[in-house]
Motif scaffolding. Structure first.
Motif, PDB file in Angstrom:
ATOM      1  N   GLY A  14       0.829  -1.212   0.000  1.00  0.00           N
ATOM      2  CA  GLY A  14       0.000   0.000   0.000  1.00  0.00           C
ATOM      3  C   GLY A  14       0.857   1.253   0.000  1.00  0.00           C
ATOM      4  N   THR A  15       0.326   2.316   0.630  1.00  0.00           N
ATOM      5  CA  THR A  15       0.923   3.658   0.583  1.00  0.00           C
ATOM      6  C   THR A  15       2.384   3.677   1.017  1.00  0.00           C
ATOM      7  N   ILE A  16       2.682   3.094   2.191  1.00  0.00           N
ATOM      8  CA  ILE A  16       4.038   3.241   2.745  1.00  0.00           C
ATOM      9  C   ILE A  16       5.040   2.324   2.047  1.00  0.00           C
ATOM     10  N   ASP A  38       0.483  -9.173  -1.331  1.00  0.00           N
ATOM     11  CA  ASP A  38      -0.602  -8.367  -0.759  1.00  0.00           C
ATOM     12  C   ASP A  38      -1.847  -9.235  -0.797  1.00  0.00           C
ATOM     13  N   MET A  39      -2.841  -8.914   0.067  1.00  0.00           N
ATOM     14  CA  MET A  39      -4.078  -9.681   0.019  1.00  0.00           C
ATOM     15  C   MET A  39      -4.759  -9.479  -1.346  1.00  0.00           C
ATOM     16  N   LYS A  43      -2.130  -5.581  -6.391  1.00  0.00           N
ATOM     17  CA  LYS A  43      -1.299  -4.520  -5.785  1.00  0.00           C
ATOM     18  C   LYS A  43       0.168  -4.967  -5.758  1.00  0.00           C
ATOM     19  N   HIS A  80      -1.682  -6.462  11.842  1.00  0.00           N
ATOM     20  CA  HIS A  80      -0.283  -6.716  12.227  1.00  0.00           C
ATOM     21  C   HIS A  80      -0.098  -8.018  13.011  1.00  0.00           C
ATOM     22  N   GLU A  97       5.696  -2.660  10.447  1.00  0.00           N
ATOM     23  CA  GLU A  97       5.429  -1.209  10.568  1.00  0.00           C
ATOM     24  C   GLU A  97       4.773  -0.981  11.935  1.00  0.00           C
ATOM     25  N   LYS A  98       4.770   0.252  12.384  1.00  0.00           N
ATOM     26  CA  LYS A  98       4.260   0.518  13.731  1.00  0.00           C
ATOM     27  C   LYS A  98       2.731   0.509  13.742  1.00  0.00           C
ATOM     28  N   HIS A 164      -4.392  11.056   2.991  1.00  0.00           N
ATOM     29  CA  HIS A 164      -4.154   9.615   2.776  1.00  0.00           C
ATOM     30  C   HIS A 164      -5.154   9.043   1.769  1.00  0.00           C
ATOM     31  N   TYR A 184       6.270   7.006  17.202  1.00  0.00           N
ATOM     32  CA  TYR A 184       7.453   7.821  16.864  1.00  0.00           C
ATOM     33  C   TYR A 184       7.952   8.574  18.089  1.00  0.00           C
TER      34      TYR A 184
HETATM   35  N1  LIG Z   1       0.940   5.993   4.996  1.00  0.00           N
HETATM   36  C1  LIG Z   1       1.928   6.524   5.680  1.00  0.00           C
HETATM   37  O1  LIG Z   1       2.369   7.669   5.440  1.00  0.00           O
HETATM   38  C2  LIG Z   1       2.577   5.725   6.771  1.00  0.00           C
HETATM   39  C3  LIG Z   1       3.727   6.274   7.340  1.00  0.00           C
HETATM   40  C4  LIG Z   1       4.400   5.548   8.296  1.00  0.00           C
HETATM   41  C5  LIG Z   1       3.921   4.322   8.694  1.00  0.00           C
HETATM   42  N2  LIG Z   1       2.761   3.821   8.170  1.00  0.00           N
HETATM   43  C6  LIG Z   1       2.307   2.505   8.650  1.00  0.00           C
HETATM   44  O2  LIG Z   1       2.395   1.591   7.556  1.00  0.00           O
HETATM   45  C7  LIG Z   1       1.375   0.590   7.670  1.00  0.00           C
HETATM   46  C8  LIG Z   1       0.576   0.565   6.381  1.00  0.00           C
HETATM   47  O3  LIG Z   1       0.006   1.840   6.170  1.00  0.00           O
HETATM   48  P1  LIG Z   1      -0.383   2.318   4.702  1.00  0.00           P
HETATM   49  O4  LIG Z   1      -0.662   3.764   4.826  1.00  0.00           O
HETATM   50  O5  LIG Z   1       0.600   1.853   3.721  1.00  0.00           O
HETATM   51  O6  LIG Z   1      -1.769   1.508   4.531  1.00  0.00           O
HETATM   52  P2  LIG Z   1      -2.487   1.104   3.158  1.00  0.00           P
HETATM   53  O7  LIG Z   1      -3.887   0.800   3.498  1.00  0.00           O
HETATM   54  O8  LIG Z   1      -2.202   2.145   2.116  1.00  0.00           O
HETATM   55  O9  LIG Z   1      -1.721  -0.246   2.725  1.00  0.00           O
HETATM   56  C9  LIG Z   1      -1.836  -1.468   3.429  1.00  0.00           C
HETATM   57  C10 LIG Z   1      -1.721  -2.617   2.438  1.00  0.00           C
HETATM   58  O10 LIG Z   1      -1.745  -3.862   3.169  1.00  0.00           O
HETATM   59  C11 LIG Z   1      -2.615  -4.762   2.500  1.00  0.00           C
HETATM   60  N3  LIG Z   1      -3.119  -5.695   3.510  1.00  0.00           N
HETATM   61  C12 LIG Z   1      -3.957  -5.425   4.544  1.00  0.00           C
HETATM   62  N4  LIG Z   1      -4.168  -6.526   5.278  1.00  0.00           N
HETATM   63  C13 LIG Z   1      -3.448  -7.518   4.710  1.00  0.00           C
HETATM   64  C14 LIG Z   1      -3.247  -8.890   5.017  1.00  0.00           C
HETATM   65  N5  LIG Z   1      -3.834  -9.468   6.082  1.00  0.00           N
HETATM   66  N6  LIG Z   1      -2.427  -9.620   4.214  1.00  0.00           N
HETATM   67  C15 LIG Z   1      -1.837  -9.051   3.140  1.00  0.00           C
HETATM   68  N7  LIG Z   1      -1.992  -7.753   2.800  1.00  0.00           N
HETATM   69  C16 LIG Z   1      -2.787  -6.990   3.574  1.00  0.00           C
HETATM   70  C17 LIG Z   1      -3.664  -3.898   1.862  1.00  0.00           C
HETATM   71  O11 LIG Z   1      -4.303  -4.550   0.784  1.00  0.00           O
HETATM   72  C18 LIG Z   1      -2.854  -2.680   1.440  1.00  0.00           C
HETATM   73  O12 LIG Z   1      -2.332  -2.832   0.142  1.00  0.00           O
HETATM   74  C19 LIG Z   1       0.574   0.941   8.913  1.00  0.00           C
HETATM   75  O13 LIG Z   1       1.059   0.191   9.999  1.00  0.00           O
HETATM   76  C20 LIG Z   1       0.872   2.425   9.141  1.00  0.00           C
HETATM   77  O14 LIG Z   1       0.792   2.739  10.517  1.00  0.00           O
HETATM   78  C21 LIG Z   1       2.106   4.487   7.190  1.00  0.00           C
END
Ligand SMILES: NC(=O)c1ccc[n+]([C@@H]2O[C@H](COP(=O)([O-])OP(=O)(O)OC[C@H]3O[C@@H](n4cnc5c(N)ncnc54)[C@H](O)[C@@H]3O)[C@@H](O)[C@H]2O)c1
Length: 392
Positions: A14-16, A38-39, A43, A80, A97-98, A164, A184
């Protein structure tokens, strides 16, 4: 021949994942990206295409891949625990990730499972390994501000739905500003001051109805926290964590010592300006003022800026002040595995932070002061000889 790289698999595209994939493929040369999953397989396929990753596959296929040593869990916080246990049960080292998990009990189970299996299990953030926090750590260890007695730590913003692409999880159980951004601030504070002893906390919700991708959704968690913490070293301070504040001039973090103060850069970044305010200089300036009242008080107010000095950073950092070096902790873990040393990211700190996140909830709900059950050691500092992107 001695192994030079560690095989990496990523679950959650995903995003991060973008920043991890950029840094692993371009900068952290001791990491060898093997596969992503990814699920939603599409993706993973997209990331495989974008970053030229050898394999995009299902989670089970990734966990069965023998070339992978460390698995990065970049899924949403609610997933997580389950994904962490799958990773450890597959015999892989874990970087999550946290936060590591949402509940304290689950965090204990993850860490205990890893210990039993002889595996590493740690979580982000790794920002405290950056030049900003490491410079502060060195200054504190050199007694630059005397004995730390207090601090303030503040993360105030209007809410992640403003930027987001999938912000729903920030307003559900395990979301909110403390669970999202607290890791953090808490990890940085613990790396600087050592373990937390007690916490108290009050919460409120400024705007319960949030605009999530054009749809109104009700926040299921508080969106504004004010906490008070006492550390085992004796320092006491406050944390404001909010998704309700439109603007504020509060510092991200300051530590107050018996001989001065230190400005700690944003704990969500790897670097930033570090300033030390020298109390002795102020004393000298004010005592040199011989004119009658109110000259001394005017001297005190106006000479403040002459008492603070921006510090040279301990080692080079990404030249972009918002440079995002995420993955530094994974590279450090890899280095630990390759060289038979401990990782600077510590599982006892990750567990302590998850306990603290839950302690704020308990303290707020029960209107009591929560005494921490776990403790932890401060992490090993980074070497001042550190070269950009190369962990030793
Ligand atoms: N977005 C940010 O700027 C950012 C910054 C720092 C940390 N984080 C941390 O990163 C983590 C992810 O955040 P994000 O923003 O990327 O979220 P997101 O929703 O954009 O991405 C999460 C991804 O995980 C996949 N997923 C979810 N459950 C799953 C599973 N059981 N098995 C396989 N894949 C699965 C989803 O399909 C998705 O592609 C979180 O813990 C968040 O706290 C995010």
């Amino acid at each position: 021949m001695k192994k030079k790289t560690i095989g990496i698999g990523i679950i959650g595209c995903g995003t991060i994942s973008d920043v991890y994939l950029t840094n692993i493929t371009q900068h952290y040369h001791n990491l060898r990206l093997i596969a992503c999953a990814d699920m939603f397989l599409e993706k993973a396929e997209q990331m495989k295409e974008k970053y030229n990753i050898p394999i995009a596959c299902t989670v089970d296929e990734l966990l069965a891949n023998e070339a992978i040593d460390i698995v990065l869990n970049l899924t949403i916080p609610a997933a997580h625990y389950e994904v962490n246990m799958q990773i450890l049960n597959a015999g892989k080292h874990l970087y999550c990730e946290k936060p590591l998990t949402l509940s304290f009990e689950h965090a204990k189970e993850v860490i205990e499972t890893a210990h039993k299996k002889g595996l590493m299990a740690v979580s982000a953030p790794d920002t405290f390994l950056g030049a900003g926090a490491q410079t502060c750590r060195a200054l504190l260890d050199q007694n630059a501000i005397g004995k730390p007695l207090g601090f303030t730590a503040n993360m105030t913003c209007p809410g992640h739905e403003l930027w987001h692409p999938a912000p729903g999880f920030y307003y559900k159980a395990g979301g909110g500003p403390m669970f999202d951004m607290g890791p953090y601030y808490l990890t940085t504070l613990v790396s600087l001051l050592g373990p937390i002893k007690k916490v108290a906390c009050f919460t409120t919700t400024g705007r319960p109805e949030r605009n999530i991708l054009g749809k109104t959704e009700t926040a299921q968690v508080p969106t504004h926290y004010t906490a008070i913490l006492e550390f085992s070293c004796g320092a006491v301070g406050n944390m404001n964590m909010s998704f309700d504040v439109w603007d504020s001039d509060l510092p991200c973090m300051e530590i107050f010592g018996t001989a001065g103060s230190i400005t700690v850069p944003d704990p969500n970044a790897f670097s930033g300006p570090v300033k030390v305010y020298d109390g002795k200089k102020l004393e000298d300036i004010v005592s040199a003022q011989t004119a009658p009242h109110p000259a001394k008080i005017i001297a005190m107010m106006t000479h403040k800026k002459d008492c603070s000095t921006q510090q040279d950073l301990l080692f080079p950092s990404d030249p972009d002040p918002r440079g995002n070096m995420r993955g530094l902790g994974v590279s450090d873990m890899a280095c630990a595995l390759l060289n038979g040393r401990d990782s600077r990211l510590r599982s006892d700190i990750c567990l302590h932070v998850v306990e603290a996140l839950n302690a704020f909830e308990t303290a707020a709900r029960t209107n009591t002061v929560y005494e921490m059950k776990t403790s932890c050691q401060r992490p090993e500092p980074m070497s001042p000889d550190w070269k950009l992107w190369e962990v030793q």
